[in-house]
Design a protein around this motif. Sequence first.
Motif, mmCIF file in Angstrom:
data_model
loop_
_atom_site.group_PDB
_atom_site.id
_atom_site.type_symbol
_atom_site.label_atom_id
_atom_site.label_comp_id
_atom_site.label_asym_id
_atom_site.label_seq_id
_atom_site.Cartn_x
_atom_site.Cartn_y
_atom_site.Cartn_z
ATOM 1 N N UNK A 6 0.744 -1.166 0.102
ATOM 2 C CA UNK A 6 -0.084 0.027 -0.147
ATOM 3 C C UNK A 6 0.847 1.225 -0.031
ATOM 4 N N UNK A 7 0.444 2.287 -0.555
ATOM 5 C CA UNK A 7 1.027 3.762 -0.823
ATOM 6 C C UNK A 7 0.842 4.235 0.734
ATOM 7 N N UNK A 8 1.928 4.695 1.200
ATOM 8 C CA UNK A 8 1.993 5.691 2.537
ATOM 9 C C UNK A 8 0.901 6.629 2.492
ATOM 10 N N UNK A 9 0.124 6.664 3.779
ATOM 11 C CA UNK A 9 -0.734 7.735 3.952
ATOM 12 C C UNK A 9 -0.003 9.084 4.137
ATOM 13 N N UNK A 10 0.079 9.927 3.298
ATOM 14 C CA UNK A 10 0.858 11.192 3.453
ATOM 15 C C UNK A 10 -0.164 12.330 3.646
ATOM 16 N N UNK A 11 -1.298 12.254 3.071
ATOM 17 C CA UNK A 11 -2.312 13.396 3.061
ATOM 18 C C UNK A 11 -3.623 12.619 3.849
ATOM 19 N N UNK A 12 -4.433 13.311 4.470
ATOM 20 C CA UNK A 12 -5.592 13.179 5.024
ATOM 21 C C UNK A 12 -6.703 13.274 3.803
ATOM 22 N N UNK A 13 -6.997 12.465 3.009
ATOM 23 C CA UNK A 13 -8.069 12.831 1.832
ATOM 24 C C UNK A 13 -9.403 13.174 2.293
ATOM 25 N N UNK A 56 -11.118 15.551 -17.612
ATOM 26 C CA UNK A 56 -10.577 16.353 -16.781
ATOM 27 C C UNK A 56 -10.584 15.487 -15.441
ATOM 28 N N UNK A 57 -9.297 15.243 -14.780
ATOM 29 C CA UNK A 57 -9.089 14.260 -13.866
ATOM 30 C C UNK A 57 -8.902 15.052 -12.379
ATOM 31 N N UNK A 58 -9.992 15.270 -11.600
ATOM 32 C CA UNK A 58 -9.738 15.699 -10.319
ATOM 33 C C UNK A 58 -9.247 17.128 -10.192
ATOM 34 N N UNK A 59 -9.267 17.830 -11.276
ATOM 35 C CA UNK A 59 -9.137 19.560 -11.194
ATOM 36 C C UNK A 59 -10.043 20.134 -9.950
ATOM 37 N N UNK A 60 -9.742 20.987 -8.986
ATOM 38 C CA UNK A 60 -10.321 21.419 -8.079
ATOM 39 C C UNK A 60 -11.427 22.368 -8.294
ATOM 40 N N UNK A 96 -18.530 12.053 -10.038
ATOM 41 C CA UNK A 96 -17.887 12.022 -8.681
ATOM 42 C C UNK A 96 -17.064 10.831 -8.452
ATOM 43 N N UNK A 97 -15.908 10.960 -7.916
ATOM 44 C CA UNK A 97 -15.025 9.903 -8.072
ATOM 45 C C UNK A 97 -13.792 10.431 -7.378
ATOM 46 N N UNK A 98 -12.817 9.478 -7.257
ATOM 47 C CA UNK A 98 -11.565 9.781 -6.576
ATOM 48 C C UNK A 98 -10.425 9.492 -7.470
ATOM 49 N N UNK A 99 -9.371 10.282 -7.687
ATOM 50 C CA UNK A 99 -8.337 10.252 -8.479
ATOM 51 C C UNK A 99 -7.554 8.686 -8.276
ATOM 52 N N UNK A 100 -7.394 8.389 -7.126
ATOM 53 C CA UNK A 100 -6.707 6.939 -6.719
ATOM 54 C C UNK A 100 -7.504 5.804 -7.287
ATOM 55 N N UNK A 101 -9.009 5.822 -7.576
ATOM 56 C CA UNK A 101 -9.633 5.018 -7.780
ATOM 57 C C UNK A 101 -10.581 5.240 -8.903
ATOM 58 N N UNK A 102 -9.714 5.569 -10.098
ATOM 59 C CA UNK A 102 -10.635 6.044 -11.360
ATOM 60 C C UNK A 102 -11.654 5.126 -11.960
ATOM 61 N N UNK A 121 -2.509 13.372 -3.798
ATOM 62 C CA UNK A 121 -2.853 12.174 -3.577
ATOM 63 C C UNK A 121 -1.902 11.070 -2.910
ATOM 64 N N UNK A 122 -2.327 10.199 -2.348
ATOM 65 C CA UNK A 122 -1.074 9.417 -1.665
ATOM 66 C C UNK A 122 -0.426 8.517 -2.588
ATOM 67 N N UNK A 123 -1.173 7.869 -3.650
ATOM 68 C CA UNK A 123 -0.480 6.970 -4.576
ATOM 69 C C UNK A 123 -0.468 7.664 -5.894
ATOM 70 N N UNK A 124 0.390 8.496 -5.954
ATOM 71 C CA UNK A 124 0.542 9.210 -7.272
ATOM 72 C C UNK A 124 1.290 8.427 -8.452
#
Length: 294
Positions: A6-13, A56-60, A96-102, A121-124
Amino acid sequence: MSAQPQAPTIFDRALIRRRLARAAASGAEDFLVARAAEDLVERLSVVKRDFRRVLDLGSPRPDVALALAAALPGADIVRLSPVPGALGVGRFAAVVGDEERQPFGPASFDLVVSCLSLHAVNDLPGALVQARRSLKPDGLFLCCLLGGGTLNELRTALSVAESEVRGGASPRVAPFSDLRDLGGLLQRAGFALPVTDTEPLVVRYRDLGRLFGDLRAMGATNALALRHRGPMPRAVLARAADVYATRFSDPDGRLRATFDAVWLSGWAPHDSQQKPLKPGSAAMSLEAALKAKG
């Protein structure tokens, strides 16, 4: 078969999503996203391709999807956002979706873009692999994210202040990736012809409070998983303001803040693309080529 690490948890998503929702509800402008959308369209203008299906993938904010709709009037555009309130309205389909689970199948798009999202993202590496898989062969990936020089001034000021006042520093500014690492990630994700470049943007502020205000309006305040959960002590904040003003101000007293916009591009592999020569296949040796240059 061993499980994938698993990718390390860097950010509180979850916190990032709440802050993006709050920023979208406030209606405040985000000058970084607006600038990235303009630059994206300019970069696409020199690519002689007919992009029919675009993501357009996840632009805020919806600025990017709206700019794409204007620049590519014949394209079907899909906008994915992790926050329903930030999807926006325009000539695009909203998901609506997550950039880490497209949630897209293989070879779904001719063009995938992302602006100012994937650095959080935690898993770039995984997100890049998914983006590449969702491209049709010879499809283009074009991404802007914040790189290693971003907010270096703020990182330094807070670190110095907290070390002096509290005897140690806690993580306050995200550890953004540098240009070389990002180029390597593109290659690892399977993109052909990867290219990276950077466009630093220096913004000047009257005081530190104005910088913090802009970061809050963008939903871009500290969301590190290992952040200190309590409020920042006033003594730390006051000392940080002094350090910032001493080290990173212009002669007129304005404070400099650097946003390091890194652009990544790569193509889904296709037989028509240029390929490097196989070792030993050159018609002239390197020694002979150097002599000919002389």
